[in-house]
Design a protein around this motif. Structure first.
Motif, PDB file in Angstrom:
ATOM      1  N   LEU A  50     -10.014 -11.045 -10.283  1.00  0.00           N
ATOM      2  CA  LEU A  50      -9.966  -9.626 -10.399  1.00  0.00           C
ATOM      3  C   LEU A  50      -9.735  -8.889  -9.306  1.00  0.00           C
ATOM      4  N   ILE A  51     -10.086  -9.302  -8.014  1.00  0.00           N
ATOM      5  CA  ILE A  51     -10.009  -8.670  -6.762  1.00  0.00           C
ATOM      6  C   ILE A  51      -8.392  -8.885  -6.245  1.00  0.00           C
ATOM      7  N   LYS A  52      -7.840 -10.191  -6.386  1.00  0.00           N
ATOM      8  CA  LYS A  52      -6.773 -10.322  -6.057  1.00  0.00           C
ATOM      9  C   LYS A  52      -5.819  -9.579  -6.734  1.00  0.00           C
ATOM     10  N   HIS A  53      -5.907  -9.596  -8.224  1.00  0.00           N
ATOM     11  CA  HIS A  53      -4.885  -9.008  -9.003  1.00  0.00           C
ATOM     12  C   HIS A  53      -5.009  -7.617  -9.023  1.00  0.00           C
ATOM     13  N   THR A  54      -6.021  -7.190  -8.727  1.00  0.00           N
ATOM     14  CA  THR A  54      -6.072  -5.446  -8.589  1.00  0.00           C
ATOM     15  C   THR A  54      -5.232  -4.960  -7.423  1.00  0.00           C
ATOM     16  N   GLU A  55      -5.603  -5.812  -6.190  1.00  0.00           N
ATOM     17  CA  GLU A  55      -5.133  -5.677  -5.029  1.00  0.00           C
ATOM     18  C   GLU A  55      -3.533  -5.697  -5.074  1.00  0.00           C
ATOM     19  N   GLN A  56      -3.014  -6.715  -5.928  1.00  0.00           N
ATOM     20  CA  GLN A  56      -1.618  -6.777  -5.963  1.00  0.00           C
ATOM     21  C   GLN A  56      -1.140  -5.676  -6.689  1.00  0.00           C
ATOM     22  N   THR A  57      -1.731  -5.352  -7.859  1.00  0.00           N
ATOM     23  CA  THR A  57      -1.363  -4.243  -8.619  1.00  0.00           C
ATOM     24  C   THR A  57      -1.130  -2.883  -8.041  1.00  0.00           C
ATOM     25  N   ILE A  58      -2.288  -2.625  -7.183  1.00  0.00           N
ATOM     26  CA  ILE A  58      -2.384  -1.272  -6.466  1.00  0.00           C
ATOM     27  C   ILE A  58      -1.153  -1.135  -5.425  1.00  0.00           C
ATOM     28  N   ARG A  59      -1.094  -2.358  -4.732  1.00  0.00           N
ATOM     29  CA  ARG A  59      -0.121  -2.304  -3.758  1.00  0.00           C
ATOM     30  C   ARG A  59       1.500  -2.077  -4.285  1.00  0.00           C
ATOM     31  N   GLN A  60       1.513  -2.768  -5.476  1.00  0.00           N
ATOM     32  CA  GLN A  60       2.905  -2.603  -6.072  1.00  0.00           C
ATOM     33  C   GLN A  60       3.400  -1.205  -6.724  1.00  0.00           C
ATOM     34  N   HIS A  61       2.197  -0.632  -7.669  1.00  0.00           N
ATOM     35  CA  HIS A  61       2.586   0.283  -8.114  1.00  0.00           C
ATOM     36  C   HIS A  61       1.507   1.366  -8.623  1.00  0.00           C
ATOM     37  N   ALA A  62       0.232   0.967  -8.867  1.00  0.00           N
ATOM     38  CA  ALA A  62      -0.834   1.879  -9.303  1.00  0.00           C
ATOM     39  C   ALA A  62      -1.080   2.794  -8.369  1.00  0.00           C
ATOM     40  N   PRO A  63      -1.856   4.061  -8.696  1.00  0.00           N
ATOM     41  CA  PRO A  63      -2.166   5.067  -7.576  1.00  0.00           C
ATOM     42  C   PRO A  63      -2.871   4.321  -6.567  1.00  0.00           C
TER      43      PRO A  63
END
Ligand SMILES: *Cc1c(COP(=O)(O)O)cnc(C)c1O
Length: 314
Positions: free
Chosen positions: A190-203
């Motif tokens: 959960l941490i790893k993919h949250t980090e990646q998603t936010i880095r790429q495009h989320a707020p």
């Protein structure tokens, strides 16, 4: 890939309660327990890519480790059965070998799914990550794909890319997430993919992720989890180690009362080993003023509800 592993978006259910209004927070439950009828919750995500790897390697068996009450043992047996692989469980507790009448429901269920057991002593079980021991096992079972205890490895961690993407689509602006921790593989995913998603495009707003170890000495998991997730900048994560309620599968009358109140109030079942401790931790943090007004909190329901079944009479 078999239909067993088709992807499904699970509900995100908002909870309303005077106490949440009082503290000015919004609360949701990610019903990841509803992701699969046979292999519920996090165990399914952890197995998915591992089974693909096993099949690519031409293995015909899944071999793994667990105690008599391990949800991962049950999940592995069910998955192997469904895709017509064999399964082998290395089970802690030599004494169980001669006493099938003392097997837990989990073991009986795994056995009915065709899992073959090898019962070993507690001392031997502690070798489960020892390379020499694993080498010997792979010689003994050359057709087996070996999964570690709890199923946590880097492919298990990678299996959480999809559920995190679901959450981000359902509520991009969430601020806090709570998740129960056994071996830490789920939390790491959960941490790893949250980090990646936010880095790429989320707020680009800091997210707080709290892991709630259900075992004593939860702090010892920190370096292991850290290894799986690597660098984080957008996620601040923490293990809240004071909510084990006496240790693995231990409980208290207050915790049981809390569980049934929650279940009645929201019509969402919790399991007694993992998710109830996670939800209790959230309430305590809220009441201690640790979650500020305006927060949008996600309680991640990892499943485990087979633990709620009453003992069957044979
Ligand atoms: C196994 C399990 C966990 C713990 O998962 P880890 O990846 O080992 O930390 C949490 N919740 C439920 C319901 C589980 O069955």
């Amino acid at each position: 890939m078999s239909a067993l592993f088709s992807e499904k978006t699970t509900p995100l259910t908002q909870l309303t309660s005077p106490i949440f209004a009082k503290y000015g927070v919004e609360v949701w439950v990610k019903r990841d327990d509803l992701n699969h009828p046979l292999i519920q919750g996090n165990k399914w995500h952890k197995l998915r890519l591992n089974i693909e790897a096993a099949q690519q390697q031409g293995k015909s068996q899944l071999l793994t480790f667990g105690g008599a009450f391990s949800n991962h043992i049950a999940a592995t047996a069910v998955a192997a059965h469904a895709i017509e692989m064999e399964s082998i469980g290395i089970i802690r507790g030599e004494e169980l070998k001669e006493m099938p009448n003392r097997w837990s429901e989990t073991l009986k269920h795994a056995h009915r799914m065709g899992m073959q057991f090898e019962f070993i002593s507690r001392a031997r079980y502690r070798q489960k990550n020892n390379l020499k021991y694993l080498q010997r096992l792979s010689e003994q079972y050359p057709n087996a794909y070996i999964l570690p205890e709890g199923g946590s490895n880097s492919l298990a961690v990678a299996g959480f890319e999809q559920p995190v993407a679901q959450l981000m689509a359902q509520i991009p602006e969430w601020s806090h997430l709570f998740c129960a921790v056994g071996t830490g593989g789920t939390l790491a995913g959960l941490i790893k993919h949250t980090e990646q998603t936010i880095r790429q495009h989320a707020p680009h707003k800091t997210r707080f992720i709290y892991g709630i170890p259900v075992l004593k000495q939860g702090d010892s998991l920190r370096p292991i989890i850290q290894q799986w997730i690597g660098e984080t900048g957008h996620v601040q994560w923490q293990l809240l180690t004071d909510y084990h309620f006496g240790g693995y599968a231990k409980t208290t009358p207050d915790l049981l009362a809390f569980k049934s109140e929650f279940e009645q109030q929201f019509a969402i079942p919790l399991d007694p080993v993992y998710t109830v401790k996670m939800v209790a931790a959230f309430y305590d943090q809220l009441q201690k003023g640790q979650i500020k007004a305006g927060s949008k909190v996600v309680l991640w329901h990892t499943g485990g509800l087979q633990g709620n079944l009453p003992p069957k009479q044979d």
